[in-house]
Scaffold this motif. Structure first.
Motif, mmCIF file in Angstrom:
data_model
loop_
_atom_site.group_PDB
_atom_site.id
_atom_site.type_symbol
_atom_site.label_atom_id
_atom_site.label_comp_id
_atom_site.label_asym_id
_atom_site.label_seq_id
_atom_site.Cartn_x
_atom_site.Cartn_y
_atom_site.Cartn_z
ATOM 1 N N GLN A 6 43.042 37.532 49.349
ATOM 2 C CA GLN A 6 44.512 37.746 49.167
ATOM 3 C C GLN A 6 44.563 38.671 47.960
ATOM 4 O O GLN A 6 45.370 39.662 48.084
ATOM 5 C CB GLN A 6 45.176 36.435 48.897
ATOM 6 N N ILE A 7 43.921 38.376 47.012
ATOM 7 C CA ILE A 7 44.039 39.394 45.702
ATOM 8 C C ILE A 7 43.677 40.946 46.180
ATOM 9 O O ILE A 7 43.961 41.817 45.610
ATOM 10 C CB ILE A 7 43.469 39.006 44.567
ATOM 11 N N LEU A 8 42.904 41.022 47.156
ATOM 12 C CA LEU A 8 42.685 42.416 47.839
ATOM 13 C C LEU A 8 43.871 43.224 48.265
ATOM 14 O O LEU A 8 43.902 44.328 48.284
ATOM 15 C CB LEU A 8 41.465 42.272 49.005
ATOM 16 N N VAL A 9 44.774 42.619 48.794
ATOM 17 C CA VAL A 9 45.904 43.248 49.247
ATOM 18 C C VAL A 9 47.193 42.846 48.341
ATOM 19 O O VAL A 9 48.320 43.806 48.534
ATOM 20 C CB VAL A 9 46.131 43.111 50.732
ATOM 21 N N LEU A 10 47.419 41.929 47.650
ATOM 22 C CA LEU A 10 48.645 41.481 46.991
ATOM 23 C C LEU A 10 48.286 41.248 45.745
ATOM 24 O O LEU A 10 47.130 40.979 45.250
ATOM 25 C CB LEU A 10 48.999 40.005 47.407
ATOM 26 N N GLN A 11 49.235 41.431 44.688
ATOM 27 C CA GLN A 11 49.262 41.448 43.283
ATOM 28 C C GLN A 11 49.873 39.876 43.067
ATOM 29 O O GLN A 11 51.130 39.864 43.091
ATOM 30 C CB GLN A 11 49.944 42.420 42.432
ATOM 31 N N PRO A 12 49.166 38.744 42.909
ATOM 32 C CA PRO A 12 49.797 37.516 42.823
ATOM 33 C C PRO A 12 50.424 37.512 41.585
ATOM 34 O O PRO A 12 50.133 37.932 40.494
ATOM 35 C CB PRO A 12 48.600 36.384 42.732
ATOM 36 N N PRO A 13 51.523 36.524 41.345
ATOM 37 C CA PRO A 13 52.083 36.437 40.156
ATOM 38 C C PRO A 13 51.095 35.638 39.123
ATOM 39 O O PRO A 13 50.208 35.054 39.514
ATOM 40 C CB PRO A 13 53.410 35.286 40.579
ATOM 41 N N LYS A 14 51.392 35.956 37.981
ATOM 42 C CA LYS A 14 50.464 35.652 36.842
ATOM 43 C C LYS A 14 50.324 34.031 36.523
ATOM 44 O O LYS A 14 49.374 33.564 36.426
ATOM 45 C CB LYS A 14 50.809 36.178 35.435
ATOM 46 N N CYS A 15 51.600 33.377 37.205
ATOM 47 C CA CYS A 15 51.165 32.153 36.824
ATOM 48 C C CYS A 15 50.300 31.390 37.788
ATOM 49 O O CYS A 15 49.612 30.576 37.783
ATOM 50 C CB CYS A 15 52.719 31.394 37.418
ATOM 51 N N ILE A 16 50.248 32.148 39.029
ATOM 52 C CA ILE A 16 49.139 31.640 40.319
ATOM 53 C C ILE A 16 47.898 31.936 39.516
ATOM 54 O O ILE A 16 46.837 31.028 39.854
ATOM 55 C CB ILE A 16 49.536 32.410 41.603
ATOM 56 N N LEU A 17 47.693 33.115 39.080
ATOM 57 C CA LEU A 17 46.397 33.432 38.555
ATOM 58 C C LEU A 17 46.001 32.367 37.461
ATOM 59 O O LEU A 17 44.665 32.053 37.312
ATOM 60 C CB LEU A 17 46.154 34.754 37.896
ATOM 61 N N LYS A 18 47.061 31.954 36.505
ATOM 62 C CA LYS A 18 46.588 30.908 35.479
ATOM 63 C C LYS A 18 46.439 29.370 36.134
ATOM 64 O O LYS A 18 45.389 28.941 35.648
ATOM 65 C CB LYS A 18 47.919 31.020 34.772
ATOM 66 N N LEU A 19 46.968 29.136 37.301
ATOM 67 C CA LEU A 19 46.832 28.086 37.949
ATOM 68 C C LEU A 19 45.306 28.100 38.557
ATOM 69 O O LEU A 19 44.522 26.858 38.477
ATOM 70 C CB LEU A 19 47.698 27.717 39.079
ATOM 71 N N LEU A 20 44.867 29.100 39.172
ATOM 72 C CA LEU A 20 43.729 29.374 39.828
ATOM 73 C C LEU A 20 42.417 29.263 38.695
ATOM 74 O O LEU A 20 41.297 28.621 38.750
ATOM 75 C CB LEU A 20 43.283 30.664 40.512
ATOM 76 N N GLU A 21 42.747 29.984 37.635
ATOM 77 C CA GLU A 21 41.789 29.968 36.443
ATOM 78 C C GLU A 21 41.818 28.391 35.688
ATOM 79 O O GLU A 21 40.574 27.944 35.451
ATOM 80 C CB GLU A 21 42.108 30.893 35.353
ATOM 81 N N LYS A 22 42.813 27.832 35.761
ATOM 82 C CA LYS A 22 42.682 26.339 35.150
ATOM 83 C C LYS A 22 41.766 25.387 36.051
ATOM 84 O O LYS A 22 41.341 24.507 35.546
ATOM 85 C CB LYS A 22 44.332 25.601 35.253
ATOM 86 N N ILE A 23 41.916 25.374 37.358
ATOM 87 C CA ILE A 23 41.193 24.802 38.113
ATOM 88 C C ILE A 23 39.588 25.060 38.098
ATOM 89 O O ILE A 23 38.792 24.363 37.779
ATOM 90 C CB ILE A 23 41.478 25.069 39.786
ATOM 91 N N GLN A 24 39.183 26.623 37.687
ATOM 92 C CA GLN A 24 37.910 26.770 37.561
ATOM 93 C C GLN A 24 37.545 26.207 36.414
ATOM 94 O O GLN A 24 36.423 25.700 36.149
ATOM 95 C CB GLN A 24 37.694 28.238 37.716
ATOM 96 N N ARG A 25 38.277 26.490 35.258
ATOM 97 C CA ARG A 25 37.974 26.062 34.026
ATOM 98 C C ARG A 25 37.704 24.369 33.871
ATOM 99 O O ARG A 25 36.551 24.110 33.040
ATOM 100 C CB ARG A 25 39.234 26.504 32.986
#
Length: 406
Positions: free
Chosen positions: A81-100
């Motif tokens: 999805q990030i290949l074609v879209l620029q997700p909101p920063k809150c979404i990126l933070k949620l994804l990083e929160k899961i990884q962390r």
């Protein structure tokens, strides 16, 4: 179909035998909309990533094993999805929160003392002192940079659509007329991109030769997402010990330990004291000086005796550590005094010895075991034999010839 009359739409749907759908909709897993995707539209991506965690037995894995899953699965799911879209920063933070959370504590969320190292440092390349986990924001930028409008995306959005294709490069460069096509209020990002683009355009000279795109961050001049991602770290300070940590044959959990030790993130008495937590006043192995990671691995008389014994039976001619500031510094010096066929074995031993000294220290702290250089040496010999059988070819070259490690 966009901007079509109802009659034209009816003819097309009848001819193709398809149905009409209205935006926003999801196609091939990507939310399509006329505007930037919202948090609600991107939440299925977060839920899909989080749904992977319950199926993994994270409590049965050490952090090095969880790191593999973070890199290969959790960081890979959003790429489509990030290949074609620029997700909101809150979404990126949620994804990083899961990884962390999964990396440090084996669950979807981890805070405070569970997170030993800042996530921005974790997401740096190995050569820059990180763990090589992809930074979602940088990775998305690198993947979308293949589209030319992404050279200055915020500034590009300030140009009316009717001017984007109607003006040629020659017309835009004449008297800087391209700047007059920019409309609206410019924020800090737009101003920064404007100044960057102005500087680049100033050095542009048109010739009669065919146009050619040259990517300056690659030796062959061809754009790749990898080179673009690495260029976002341009100017960062390299980690001098990264080759010793990551290019040497050793178990992944041992490499992870040394990465934490290199950043002084192991719970030694010195670190406990800085946090105001209960700690032993002196090193339990020598009972002479305060315990720190440097003391445990290099300066402690107990550890230096272990180093001396290990280097002796490994037949390595270098001297044991003596007043070096870091393990890497000692390894560089020892490597210069070691024959070339034995250098890989020296590197593996450099990671093995501190690891087992640390484990022996933990046994003394938590299990009440008494310090014993003989016990540590026996464990080093047993572990070295197992490593040699597992594939540490450099270690085989320095082990005693009467050992059966094949």
């Amino acid at each position: 179909m966009l901007n079509c009359e109802p009659d034209d739409s009816a003819v097309i749907t009848t001819t193709l035998g398809c149905q009409l759908a209205e935006l926003p909709l999801t196609y091939l897993g990507i939310p399509l909309t006329l505007r930037r995707p919202t948090r609600a539209q991107m939440m299925p991506l977060v839920n899909k990533t989080a749904a992977k965690l319950p199926t993994w037995k994270s409590r049965l894995m050490d952090r090095s094993g969880r790191l593999v899953l973070v890199k290969s699965v959790l960081a890979a799911i959003p790429l489509h999805q990030i290949l074609v879209l620029q997700p909101p920063k809150c979404i990126l933070k949620l994804l990083e929160k899961i990884q962390r959370g999964f990396l440090w504590d084996g669950r979807a969320e981890a805070n405070g003392g569970h997170c030993h190292v800042n996530w921005r440092a974790v997401c740096r390349p190995l050569s820059l002192g990180g763990l090589g986990v992809q930074d979602m924001e940088r990775a998305g930028l690198a993947l979308r940079m293949r589209w030319l409008c992404q050279i200055a995306p915020e500034l590009y959005a300030c140009i009316p659509k009717r001017h984007r294709k109607a003006t040629s490069i020659r017309d835009g460069l004449t008297d800087h007329s391209w700047a007059r096509d920019i409309h609206g209020v410019l924020g800090l990002q737009e101003l920064g991109q404007y100044l960057m683009l102005w500087t680049e355009v100033e050095a542009t000279v048109l010739t009669d030769q065919p146009d050619q795109l040259v990517w300056r961050w690659n030796a062959n001049g061809v754009y790749t997402a990898k080179s673009c991602y690495r260029s976002t770290f341009q100017g960062s300070r390299a980690c001098p010990a990264w080759k010793l940590l990551w290019k040497t044959w050793a178990l992944p959990r041992v490499k992870f330990f040394h990465w934490l030790a290199n950043k002084d993130r192991c719970w030694t008495a010195e670190r406990l004291r800085r946090r105001g937590l209960q700690h032993h006043p002196r090193c339990l192995l020598c009972d002479q000086e305060p315990e720190s990671m440097h003391h445990l691995t290099l300066a402690c008389p107990f550890s230096r005796q272990v180093w001396y014994d290990t280097l002796s039976w490994l037949r390595l001619p270098c001297r044991p550590p003596d007043n070096e500031l870091t393990l890497h510094e000692w390894w560089i010096t020892a490597r210069q005094h070691t024959p070339k066929p034995m250098r890989k074995g020296l590197a593996t031993a450099t990671l093995l010895v501190p690891w087992l000294i640390w484990k022996h220290r933990n046994s003394c702290v938590f299990d009440g075991e008494q310090p014993s250089t003989q016990r540590v040496n026996d464990r080093i010999k047993a572990e070295a034999a197992l490593w040699a059988r597992a594939g540490a070819l450099g270690l085989r070259a320095v082990l005693p010839v009467d050992w059966d490690v094949h």
